[in-house]
Design an enzyme around this catalytic site. Structure first.
Site, PDB file in Angstrom:
ATOM      1  CG  ASP A  60      12.699  14.325  52.196  1.00  0.00           C
ATOM      2  OD1 ASP A  60      11.724  14.714  51.528  1.00  0.00           O
ATOM      3  OD2 ASP A  60      13.179  14.978  53.134  1.00  0.00           O
ATOM      4  CG  ASP A 112      16.820  18.071  63.682  1.00  0.00           C
ATOM      5  OD1 ASP A 112      16.539  18.624  62.597  1.00  0.00           O
ATOM      6  OD2 ASP A 112      16.798  16.831  63.818  1.00  0.00           O
ATOM      7  CG  HIS A 149      15.734  17.846  59.413  1.00  0.00           C
ATOM      8  ND1 HIS A 149      15.030  17.414  60.512  1.00  0.00           N
ATOM      9  CD2 HIS A 149      14.797  18.269  58.529  1.00  0.00           C
ATOM     10  CE1 HIS A 149      13.737  17.562  60.298  1.00  0.00           C
ATOM     11  NE2 HIS A 149      13.568  18.086  59.090  1.00  0.00           N
ATOM     12  CD  GLU A 176      16.792  14.105  61.496  1.00  0.00           C
ATOM     13  OE1 GLU A 176      17.047  15.275  61.814  1.00  0.00           O
ATOM     14  OE2 GLU A 176      15.675  13.584  61.691  1.00  0.00           O
TER      15      GLU A 176
END
Ligand code: F6R
Length: 237
Positions: free
Chosen positions: A67, A136, A138, A143
Site C-alpha cells: 500500500d 481493527d 485490517h 479496512e
C-alpha cells in the site's frame, strides 16, 4: 494455519526473516510481497544482517508492496516508498527498478489499482506475502467493510487507523486520510502468507482474526482460508 507464539520481538523478527530468506534461497528470482509499519522493522534488520554476512542475495528478487498513502510522493519521508528504501532496499542488493509500491500520486487511482493487479499477475504472482495487522483487523489497508474487496483500490482510512498511524507524523492532521491498497485477491493468491504481530494491544484482534468467524468486518479473518499461512505473534512489545 501455522500459528506460532514467541516470547520476544527479536525472536519474532528472526523467525519471520528466516522464512522469507528460505523463499529467496530456494527461488532467487522470487516475488516478495512486502509491508510497512512498525511490525516488520526487525524482520528487515534481520534480512539486512543476513545479506551483510553474505547469506542472502537479493539481486534477482522482485518486490511488490501492499500500500501507499494518497498524496505523498516517494521522496516524502512519510511515504511507504521512502520507508521501504530506508528500511530495506537501500541496505541490500535489490535492484530498485524491480521494487514496486502503488503510486500514491496517480491521477486515476482506479486505473492505478487495475495496473498494479495486472502487473502482479504478469510477474507470476507473489511467492510470499508479509503482512502486519491493524487494531481493527485490517491487512494492507483493507479496512473493515461489508465485503472483501478483491482488487487493488482506493480506501478511506478508518479513524482508528489514522489515530494509530499518527505516531509517525508530527500531528494527527498531517496523516493522509486515503490510501491505495492491494486487495484481497493478490494477497490470497500469494503462494505463502506470513503475518506478524506484537504487543498485548493486538491480542484481542489476533484472537478474532484467527480463531473467530471469517467476516469482512475483520478483514484478516479471510486468511484462515489460505492454504499456506504462517502467523507469528509475540505478546510482548
Ligand atoms: C502496512 C500495512 C498495514 C500495517 C498495519 C500494522 O503496509 O499494510 O496493514 O501492517 O497497520 O501496522 P504496525 O505494524 O505499525 O502495527
Amino acid at each position: 494455519m501455522n500459528y506460532i507464539t514467541v516470547n520476544s520481538y527479536k525472536e519474532l523478527s528472526a523467525k519471520a526473516a528466516q522464512l522469507i530468506a528460505s523463499v529467496v534461497t530456494l527461488k532467487p528470482d522470487c516475488v516478495l510481497g512486502l509491508a510497512t509499519g512498525s511490525s516488520p522493522l526487525g524482520t528487515y534488520d534481520c534480512l539486512t544482517e543476513m545479506y551483510e554476512k553474505g547469506m542472502l542475495d537479493f539481486s534477482r528478487v522482485t518486490s511488490v508492496n501492499l500500500d501507499e498513502y494518497v498524496g505523498l510522493d516517494g521522496d516524502n519521508d512519510q511515504s511507504y516508498r521512502y520507508f521501504m528504501n530506508h528500511n530495506l532496499f537501500n541496505r541490500v542488493n535489490i535492484d530498485k527498478a524491480r521494487t514496486f509500491v502503488p503510486n500514491g500520486l496517480a491521477a486515476d487511482p482506479e486505473a492505478e489499482g487495475k495496473a498494479y493487479d495486472e502487473h502482479i499477475k504478469a510477474l507470476g504472482g507473489i511467492d510470499i506475502q508479509l503482512l502486519g495487522i491493524g487494531l481493527d483487523g485490517h491487512i494492507g489497508f483493507n479496512e473493515p467493510d461489508s465485503r472483501f474487496v478483491p482488487e487493488t483500490h482506493l480506501v478511506d482510512l478508518h479513524e482508528s487507523t489514522i489515530e494509530a498511524n499518527s505516531r509517525f507524523f508530527a500531528s494527527r492532521e498531517e496523516v493522509p486520510t486515503k490510501a491505495i491498497t492491494m486487495g484481497m485477491m493478490s494477497i490470497m493468491q500469494a503462494r505463502r502468507v506470513l503475518l506478524i504481530a506484537n504487543g498485548a494491544k493486538k491480542k484481542e484482534i489476533m484472537e478474532k482474526a484467527f480463531f473467530g468467524p471469517i467476516t469482512p468486518e475483520v478483514p484478516a479473518s479471510i486468511l484462515q482460508l489460505h492454504p499456506d499461512l504462517t502467523v507469528i505473534y509475540c505478546e510482548n512489545e
